[in-house]
Scaffold this motif. Structure first.
Motif, PDB file in Angstrom:
ATOM      1  N   ASP A 190       0.143   1.321  -4.311  1.00  0.00           N
ATOM      2  CA  ASP A 190      -0.331   1.390  -2.920  1.00  0.00           C
ATOM      3  C   ASP A 190      -0.568   2.848  -2.550  1.00  0.00           C
ATOM      4  N   ARG A 192      -2.893  -1.789  -0.536  1.00  0.00           N
ATOM      5  CA  ARG A 192      -1.843  -2.233  -1.456  1.00  0.00           C
ATOM      6  C   ARG A 192      -2.413  -3.154  -2.525  1.00  0.00           C
ATOM      7  N   GLY A 198       7.734  -1.363  -1.212  1.00  0.00           N
ATOM      8  CA  GLY A 198       8.056  -0.696   0.041  1.00  0.00           C
ATOM      9  C   GLY A 198       8.144  -1.658   1.215  1.00  0.00           C
ATOM     10  N   SER A 199       7.469  -1.280   2.308  1.00  0.00           N
ATOM     11  CA  SER A 199       7.611  -2.062   3.538  1.00  0.00           C
ATOM     12  C   SER A 199       6.949  -3.442   3.448  1.00  0.00           C
ATOM     13  N   GLU A 205      -3.193   5.489  10.217  1.00  0.00           N
ATOM     14  CA  GLU A 205      -3.019   5.586   8.773  1.00  0.00           C
ATOM     15  C   GLU A 205      -3.480   4.259   8.192  1.00  0.00           C
ATOM     16  N   THR A 236       1.694  10.416  -1.148  1.00  0.00           N
ATOM     17  CA  THR A 236       1.025   9.402  -0.313  1.00  0.00           C
ATOM     18  C   THR A 236       0.625   8.143  -1.095  1.00  0.00           C
ATOM     19  N   CYS A 237       1.005   8.111  -2.385  1.00  0.00           N
ATOM     20  CA  CYS A 237       0.694   6.936  -3.222  1.00  0.00           C
ATOM     21  C   CYS A 237       1.979   6.450  -3.895  1.00  0.00           C
ATOM     22  N   ARG A 238       2.017   5.175  -4.253  1.00  0.00           N
ATOM     23  CA  ARG A 238       2.996   4.730  -5.237  1.00  0.00           C
ATOM     24  C   ARG A 238       2.275   4.629  -6.570  1.00  0.00           C
ATOM     25  N   LYS A 271      -1.906   5.635   1.035  1.00  0.00           N
ATOM     26  CA  LYS A 271      -2.212   5.822   2.454  1.00  0.00           C
ATOM     27  C   LYS A 271      -3.388   6.774   2.609  1.00  0.00           C
ATOM     28  N   TYR A 290      -1.541   1.644  10.456  1.00  0.00           N
ATOM     29  CA  TYR A 290      -0.334   2.136  11.131  1.00  0.00           C
ATOM     30  C   TYR A 290      -0.752   3.162  12.179  1.00  0.00           C
ATOM     31  N   ARG A 334      12.699   9.492  -2.080  1.00  0.00           N
ATOM     32  CA  ARG A 334      13.169   8.579  -1.025  1.00  0.00           C
ATOM     33  C   ARG A 334      14.418   7.822  -1.470  1.00  0.00           C
TER      34      ARG A 334
HETATM   35  N1  UDP Z   1       2.843   6.327   3.102  1.00  0.00           N
HETATM   36  C1  UDP Z   1       2.521   7.637   3.428  1.00  0.00           C
HETATM   37  N2  UDP Z   1       2.936   8.146   4.629  1.00  0.00           N
HETATM   38  C2  UDP Z   1       3.645   7.413   5.534  1.00  0.00           C
HETATM   39  C3  UDP Z   1       3.976   6.084   5.193  1.00  0.00           C
HETATM   40  C4  UDP Z   1       3.563   5.558   3.973  1.00  0.00           C
HETATM   41  O1  UDP Z   1       1.870   8.324   2.655  1.00  0.00           O
HETATM   42  O2  UDP Z   1       3.973   7.937   6.611  1.00  0.00           O
HETATM   43  C5  UDP Z   1       2.401   5.765   1.817  1.00  0.00           C
HETATM   44  C6  UDP Z   1       3.558   5.518   0.857  1.00  0.00           C
HETATM   45  O3  UDP Z   1       3.739   6.629   0.005  1.00  0.00           O
HETATM   46  C7  UDP Z   1       3.091   4.312   0.088  1.00  0.00           C
HETATM   47  C8  UDP Z   1       2.208   3.551   1.071  1.00  0.00           C
HETATM   48  O4  UDP Z   1       1.825   4.495   2.074  1.00  0.00           O
HETATM   49  O5  UDP Z   1       2.297   4.716  -1.014  1.00  0.00           O
HETATM   50  C9  UDP Z   1       2.881   2.367   1.707  1.00  0.00           C
HETATM   51  O6  UDP Z   1       4.096   2.764   2.284  1.00  0.00           O
HETATM   52  P1  UDP Z   1       5.102   1.684   2.921  1.00  0.00           P
HETATM   53  O7  UDP Z   1       4.458   1.061   4.122  1.00  0.00           O
HETATM   54  O8  UDP Z   1       5.580   0.771   1.876  1.00  0.00           O
HETATM   55  O9  UDP Z   1       6.271   2.539   3.542  1.00  0.00           O
HETATM   56  P2  UDP Z   1       7.513   3.252   2.846  1.00  0.00           P
HETATM   57  O10 UDP Z   1       8.260   2.183   2.141  1.00  0.00           O
HETATM   58  O11 UDP Z   1       6.920   4.265   1.932  1.00  0.00           O
HETATM   59  O12 UDP Z   1       8.218   3.854   4.024  1.00  0.00           O
END
Ligand code: UDP
Length: 232
Positions: A172, A91, A96-97, A87, A195-197, A174, A118, A213
């Motif tokens: 952000d 960003r 998020g993470s 993935e 899949t987006c913020r 994915k 990822y 979430r």
């Molecule tokens: N995201 C996704 N699928 C996943 C993990 C993340 O579509 O399995 C997207 C999520 O919606 C955000 C971006 O990737 O727009 C970054 O996600 P982040 O790493 O911050 O993880 P999260 O906090 O969403 O678990």
């Protein structure tokens, strides 16, 4: 009916052309590696239309994607891809993470986008990988990693202004990539509020899956708002 694969949010069906599949978008939502589950009414319809619009827009801007056509309100016809097992997250603002990993406050803008890879592996909880890890696992060559990075950044450059013109900050998102029957690298999967913020430009209100979430309420309304701004 020729079900090839069922995931958390989509089903993939064979078609009479072995190089093409049909993707059906469900209302089911999961978070935290499947630990939290719910139905979001209308989500599948929104994500179908939003993905069709965004992939169509990307193709008009020279980005190869698997999108062929929207068949009905929940189904897309796409090229069958052999997926890269990564993935790719792009960003523009801290959230998020990235916030939990670095301690930088959520909503911090970044001059240059931050790109992350990822590992698509549910059993491991989709861990963050560096380029040496990707090489170690044989997931992508250094050349492919460079192409994924370049393609993801081009997509960001096309999508950021698209959203901003509609009053939305692309915080952000994915991406997933794969190769078609001829070996061409193409963007696959979906781009949607799952899949987006996506934050409202004026109020900062979250118009994406974070409402689910984080139990913020108004999940269905947020998806409908994105549909209205992106598609209509
Ligand atoms: N995201 C996704 N699928 C996943 C993990 C993340 O579509 O399995 C997207 C999520 O919606 C955000 C971006 O990737 O727009 C970054 O996600 P982040 O790493 O911050 O993880 P999260 O906090 O969403 O678990």
């Amino acid at each position: 009916m020729n079900l090839l694969y069922e995931g958390k949010a989509k089903r993939v069906y064979a078609t009479d052309n072995s190089d093409r599949v049909r993707v059906e978008f469900k209302d089911s939502a999961t978070a935290f590696n499947g630990q939290k589950k719910a139905e979001i009414t209308g989500k599948g319809v929104v994500n179908t239309a939003v993905t069709a619009r965004l992939f169509g827009w990307l193709q008009e801007h020279g980005i190869p994607t698997h999108f062929i056509e929207q068949l009905d309100d929940r189904n897309l016809l796409v090229d069958r891809l052999s997926m890269v097992g990564l993935e790719v997250v792009v960003r523009n603002w801290v959230a998020g993470s990235l916030h939990t990993r670095t301690g930088l406050p959520e909503g911090t803008p970044m001059d240059d986008p931050v790109l992350e890879f990822y590992y698509k592996n549910d059993a491991l909880g989709d861990p963050l990988l560096n380029e040496d890890h990707i090489r170690l696992l044989g997931l992508a060559s250094p050349d492919l990693i460079a192409r994924l990075r370049q393609e993801a950044l081009r997509i960001n450059q096309v999508l950021k202004p698209f959203f901003l013109q509609r009053g939305i900050v692309l915080v952000d998102f994915k991406l997933e990539f794969g190769r078609d029957a001829e070996g061409n690298l193409k963007l696959g999967d979906e781009i949607s509020p799952d899949t987006c913020r996506l934050w409202d430009r004026e109020s900062g209100e979250r118009l994406d899956k974070d409402r689910f979430r984080r139990d913020l309420g108004g999940v269905e309304d947020a998806y409908q708002e994105i549909l209205k701004r992106v598609v209509n």
